[in-house]
Scaffold this motif. Structure first.
Motif, PDB file in Angstrom:
ATOM      1  N   ALA A 284      44.196  42.107  36.571  1.00 52.76           N
ATOM      2  CA  ALA A 284      43.515  41.310  35.545  1.00 52.76           C
ATOM      3  C   ALA A 284      43.439  39.831  35.879  1.00 52.76           C
ATOM      4  O   ALA A 284      42.518  39.154  35.431  1.00 52.76           O
ATOM      5  N   TRP A 285      44.390  39.300  36.662  1.00 51.05           N
ATOM      6  CA  TRP A 285      44.368  37.852  36.891  1.00 51.05           C
ATOM      7  C   TRP A 285      43.147  37.420  37.684  1.00 51.05           C
ATOM      8  O   TRP A 285      42.684  36.297  37.529  1.00 51.05           O
ATOM      9  N   VAL A 292      37.578  31.817  34.022  1.00 54.94           N
ATOM     10  CA  VAL A 292      38.013  30.460  33.687  1.00 54.94           C
ATOM     11  C   VAL A 292      37.290  29.447  34.576  1.00 54.94           C
ATOM     12  O   VAL A 292      36.787  28.416  34.112  1.00 54.94           O
ATOM     13  N   TRP A 296      34.784  26.346  33.682  1.00 52.68           N
ATOM     14  CA  TRP A 296      34.965  24.973  34.185  1.00 52.68           C
ATOM     15  C   TRP A 296      33.712  24.466  34.886  1.00 52.68           C
ATOM     16  O   TRP A 296      33.532  23.254  35.034  1.00 52.68           O
TER      17      TRP A 296
ATOM     18  N   GLY B  39      41.291  26.362  29.595  1.00 56.81           N
ATOM     19  CA  GLY B  39      41.210  27.393  30.618  1.00 56.81           C
ATOM     20  C   GLY B  39      42.580  27.932  30.969  1.00 56.81           C
ATOM     21  O   GLY B  39      42.770  29.146  31.125  1.00 56.81           O
ATOM     22  N   MET B  40      43.552  27.035  31.058  1.00 54.55           N
ATOM     23  CA  MET B  40      44.913  27.469  31.397  1.00 54.55           C
ATOM     24  C   MET B  40      45.517  28.298  30.259  1.00 54.55           C
ATOM     25  O   MET B  40      46.220  29.279  30.504  1.00 54.55           O
ATOM     26  N   TYR B  42      43.813  30.129  28.180  1.00 52.75           N
ATOM     27  CA  TYR B  42      43.135  31.436  28.260  1.00 52.75           C
ATOM     28  C   TYR B  42      43.744  32.272  29.381  1.00 52.75           C
ATOM     29  O   TYR B  42      44.012  33.460  29.212  1.00 52.75           O
ATOM     30  N   PHE B  43      43.979  31.624  30.512  1.00 54.69           N
ATOM     31  CA  PHE B  43      44.552  32.340  31.655  1.00 54.69           C
ATOM     32  C   PHE B  43      45.933  32.876  31.307  1.00 54.69           C
ATOM     33  O   PHE B  43      46.295  34.004  31.629  1.00 54.69           O
ATOM     34  N   HIS B  46      45.501  36.046  29.190  1.00 55.08           N
ATOM     35  CA  HIS B  46      44.732  37.200  29.657  1.00 55.08           C
ATOM     36  C   HIS B  46      45.024  37.639  31.079  1.00 55.08           C
ATOM     37  O   HIS B  46      44.455  38.624  31.532  1.00 55.08           O
ATOM     38  N   SER B  47      45.865  36.910  31.799  1.00 56.45           N
ATOM     39  CA  SER B  47      45.954  37.183  33.236  1.00 56.45           C
ATOM     40  C   SER B  47      47.031  38.183  33.596  1.00 56.45           C
ATOM     41  O   SER B  47      47.053  38.690  34.703  1.00 56.45           O
ATOM     42  N   PHE B  50      49.661  37.387  37.107  1.00 54.23           N
ATOM     43  CA  PHE B  50      49.617  37.802  38.512  1.00 54.23           C
ATOM     44  C   PHE B  50      50.317  39.120  38.764  1.00 54.23           C
ATOM     45  O   PHE B  50      50.639  39.451  39.894  1.00 54.23           O
ATOM     46  N   ASP B  51      50.591  39.883  37.690  1.00 54.38           N
ATOM     47  CA  ASP B  51      51.206  41.189  37.869  1.00 54.38           C
ATOM     48  C   ASP B  51      50.177  42.127  38.491  1.00 54.38           C
ATOM     49  O   ASP B  51      49.089  42.318  37.944  1.00 54.38           O
ATOM     50  N   SER B  52      50.536  42.732  39.629  1.00 51.81           N
ATOM     51  CA  SER B  52      49.552  43.573  40.326  1.00 51.81           C
ATOM     52  C   SER B  52      49.347  44.905  39.620  1.00 51.81           C
ATOM     53  O   SER B  52      48.446  45.658  39.973  1.00 51.81           O
ATOM     54  N   VAL B  54      48.886  45.067  36.210  1.00 51.39           N
ATOM     55  CA  VAL B  54      48.126  44.852  34.968  1.00 51.39           C
ATOM     56  C   VAL B  54      46.644  44.705  35.290  1.00 51.39           C
ATOM     57  O   VAL B  54      46.239  43.778  35.984  1.00 51.39           O
ATOM     58  N   TYR B  55      45.848  45.642  34.801  1.00 51.20           N
ATOM     59  CA  TYR B  55      44.400  45.594  34.968  1.00 51.20           C
ATOM     60  C   TYR B  55      43.784  45.365  33.598  1.00 51.20           C
ATOM     61  O   TYR B  55      44.366  45.710  32.579  1.00 51.20           O
ATOM     62  N   GLY B  56      42.552  44.801  33.606  1.00 52.92           N
ATOM     63  CA  GLY B  56      41.843  44.663  32.349  1.00 52.92           C
ATOM     64  C   GLY B  56      41.583  46.029  31.756  1.00 52.92           C
ATOM     65  O   GLY B  56      41.497  46.990  32.500  1.00 52.92           O
ATOM     66  N   TYR B  58      43.880  45.219  29.605  1.00 49.16           N
ATOM     67  CA  TYR B  58      45.230  44.822  29.176  1.00 49.16           C
ATOM     68  C   TYR B  58      45.548  43.436  29.695  1.00 49.16           C
ATOM     69  O   TYR B  58      45.096  43.044  30.766  1.00 49.16           O
TER      70      TYR B  58
END
Lengths: 507, 202
Positions: A284-285, A292, A296, B39-40, B42-43, B46-47, B50-52, B54-56, B58
């Protein structure tokens, strides 16, 4: 009878006058222009040819949507091969060599340094076009790599990579030998673009084709590469050219140095992260970061808008009779519009409707043709007569080309964008609309877009005719010079002798 | 190529463009900083950091954990918690502490922490009305038969959950035992009173 003024005025007597008035020690702009003549003819001539080839193939590919039987018996002419060939002919055949030629000339002009060792860019330009030929033929015979915008087989990608390196090296050498200390904003954009492509093209080829990475990382690299080429590279070269031609033609200073620098840094900083669509099947990241970064992009978008607006504000009407201004100005409008579309597509809520629809194609076409190719047309119409020292054979057709291209790109992009949203809404409601009906509902939009492609083809043919006609004029002029040179020691006697002979014949 | 065209050449045609040195407007810098901050944020949300895994769609590893299928005792507890939070937690609280004047606590309650569970099983199946003393406090109750509509498996999971959460440490309840209690109560049981309940075996 000539319409020099349409391109800002390049006439031989006037420029000779300038060169003779230039102070000693200073290199005149005419000398700089002429030093680029043959490399530019090679780059732009081949680009014009690929532009026509690409638009013919794009038209055939588009016709297949409403006439699936059309040319369906030949494997080479199936949609899956034609569409990438048409796209690559536009991008690698036209956009990149035209951009490289414009960058070469702009850097020479802005650095006040003529091109030396022109043989290297001439060879490189021919190597580039040879590589494009091999690459496009490779895709047509089914040897595509399968990655979007990176389809060229190795026989095509290696020559264009080295041709780019040579052309970029020579442009950088001109830049390194510049006469002034302060840089004009266009120089930042162009020099950055010269470095950008070797980095992304070598990385993408290395990680996707030479020693491929595993799994979803391939898709990520593919998105990264396509975004950096289609958005960042074209943006850098197109904005570099626009920030040169708009102030030049309006006769107003660029507003301003610092705002352009701000636009430059924020653009390359944010745009390079975009490209991974929301909902991509990767951790997801990655899509979150892309979304994002796309949000910007609003900052460089506003900065570019302000620079252009403050520069041309109030002189649009008076500059409108200049064809270069029309092309570059509408190119910038398309840049801003496609930027908005890019930001919208990166927003997860909107992307649900636009992903996997025609909306993305509309954005790409608007960026590549509406923004980049249009800006390059304007630049080529300005540069080439100066570099060659001759006027285009059909200068009035440039205006027709402009209107045909503008109408064509509008008829291509607007229906595809609207159709994409309609398609996305229908795909989101499979309980109400069957998939086959969704596909069928796209037909009217595709018909209009085919008309747009036809108009673009006609416009491109006019461009081709002008560039090729100028090349022919240049060759005839060379031939005349050569004949004059051969004849010159005997000029007086032979002329009177031939005159006498004529009289005898008549008698 | 003729002389007449020379007059129409703009005077700026062959001079290089100039550039003004006016400064960048302040508002665009402020806007940049605001956008960077938003932006940060939001990141951050939703991010999945950086967990490999976790996919959208989620957004975090915790959210992902919530949807993971479980097995054995953990599955029973998760099922119980889901139903408890939805049905029982409204009055008894998702922390099991109850609500003053409305529902008695379950955490540490003598009616929950029992050796057997026949009486406990009857409460959600039949409901409670009237006076009832819980942890030394008397409650006037009108609890409907909230568990009557649940399946045997779900109710067993809920009872297991409340008997092993918030400090309660008692054995699990099986679906067969709930089924037995349900058939013993009959089709339309009346709510039990406190007296009735204290006479029942645990």
């Amino acid at each position: 009878m000539s319409t020099n003024a349409k391109f800002g005025g390049a006439s031989v007597p006037a420029s000779r006058l300038v060169s003779s008035l230039a102070p000693p020690g200073e290199i005149s702009s005419t000398d700089i222009d002429r030093s680029c003549c043959i490399p530019l003819l090679a780059l732009f001539g081949g680009a014009a040819l690929w532009l026509v080839v690409g638009s013919v193939l794009a038209l055939i590919a588009s016709i297949k949507f409403h006439a699936p039987d059309f040319l369906a018996n030949c494997a080479c002419l199936t949609y899956g091969r034609l569409q990438p060939v048409a796209d690559d002919a536009l991008l690698y055949g036209f956009c990149l060599p035209a951009g490289l030629g414009v960058a070469l000339w702009l850097l020479a002009r802005l650095s006040g340094t003529p091109l030396r060792g022109a043989i290297v860019p001439i060879v490189a330009a021919n190597l580039w076009h040879l590589g494009v030929f091999v690459g496009l033929a490779g895709i047509l015979i089914g040897d595509s790599s399968g990655f979007a915008w990176l389809e060229f087989p190795r026989g095509g990608s290696v020559p264009i990579f080295f041709a780019y390196l040579l052309l970029a090296l020579w442009s950088i050498m001109i830049f390194a030998g510049r006469r002034g200390r302060t840089l004009y904003p266009s120089q930042w954009f162009l020099v950055a673009a010269l470095f950008w492509f070797p980095w992304i093209y070598s990385s993408a080829n290395l990680f996707l084709l030479t020693s491929p990475v595993r799994g979803v990382a391939q898709a990520v690299i593919g998105w990264w590469f396509a975004n950096n080429l289609l958005v960042v590279w074209t943006g850098l070269v197109g904005l570099g050219a626009a920030f040169y031609f708009l102030p030049k033609i309006t006769g107003r200073p660029l507003q301003s140095h610092y705002l352009a620098l701000f636009a430059f840094w924020t653009f390359i900083l944010f745009a390079t992260w975009c490209g991974i669509p929301p909902g991509a099947p990767v951790p997801a990241w990655m899509p979150t970061l892309s979304a994002v970064a796309a949000a910007w992009l609003l900052v460089p978008w506003l900065a570019v808008f302000l620079v252009v607006w403050q520069t041309v504000h109030g002189s649009v009407r008076s500059s409108w009779n200049n064809t270069t201004f029309c092309f570059v100005g509408s190119g910038i409008d398309a840049f801003l519009l496609s930027g908005l579309m890019l930001m919208a597509m990166a927003c997860p809520q909107i992307s649900r409707f636009t992903n996997f629809t025609w909306f993305g194609s509309a954005e790409t076409q608007l960026r590549l043709y509406g923004f980049f190719a249009m800006t390059m047309f304007g630049a080529v119409y300005y540069i080439l007569p100066r570099a060659v020292g001759l006027e285009f054979p059909f200068p009035k057709l440039a205006r027709v080309h402009f209107w045909l291209s503008l109408a064509g790109i509008a008829l291509l992009v607007v229906p595809l964008a609207i159709g994409g949203i309609v398609q996305g809404w229908k795909l989101q409601h499979p309980d109400i609309v069957a998939f086959a009906d969704t596909t069928k509902a796209m037909l009217p939009f595709l018909r209009v877009s085919t008309t747009g492609l036809l108009l673009m083809l006609l416009g491109n043919l006019l461009f081709f005719a002008n560039v090729m006609g100028l090349t022919l004029r240049w060759k005839i002029a060379l031939l005349k010079q050569f004949i004059a040179f051969v004849k010159s020691p005997l000029e007086t006697t032979s002329a009177s002798a031939s005159l006498r002979r004529d009289k005898e014949v008549r008698a | 190529m003729s002389d007449e065209t020379k007059s129409s050449i703009p005077p700026t045609s062959d001079t290089e463009p100039s550039v003004s040195r006016s400064t960048v407007p302040v508002w665009i810098i402020v806007l940049t900083l605001v956008l960077l901050f938003l932006g940060m944020v939001y990141f951050d949300h939703h991010s999945g950091w950086f967990d490999s895994q976790v996919y959208g769609p989620y957004a975090s590893s915790e959210e992902l954990e919530l949807y993971q299928p479980k097995s054995g005792a953990a599955a029973l507890l998760a099922r119980g918690k889901a139903h408890y939070d939805q049905v029982c937690g409204l009055c008894h609280g998702i922390d099991g502490l109850g609500k003053p004047g409305q529902a008695p606590p379950l955490a540490g309650s003598e009616w929950v922490n029992t050796k057997g569970f026949e009486r406990l099983t009857h409460i959600p199946l039949a409901g409670v009305s009237g006076q009832l003393s819980v942890k030394g406090q008397t409650w006037g109750l009108a609890m409907p038969a909230m568990g009557a509509a649940m399946s045997d498996e779900d109710l067993a999971a809920v009872l297991t959950y409340i008997r092993s959460s918030w400090g309660n440490k008692d054995g699990p309840v099986t679906a067969d035992e709930v089924k037995a209690a349900r058939s013993a109560l009959g089709a339309h049981p009346l709510p039990m009173s406190g007296n009735q309940m204290s006479k029942m075996p645990e």
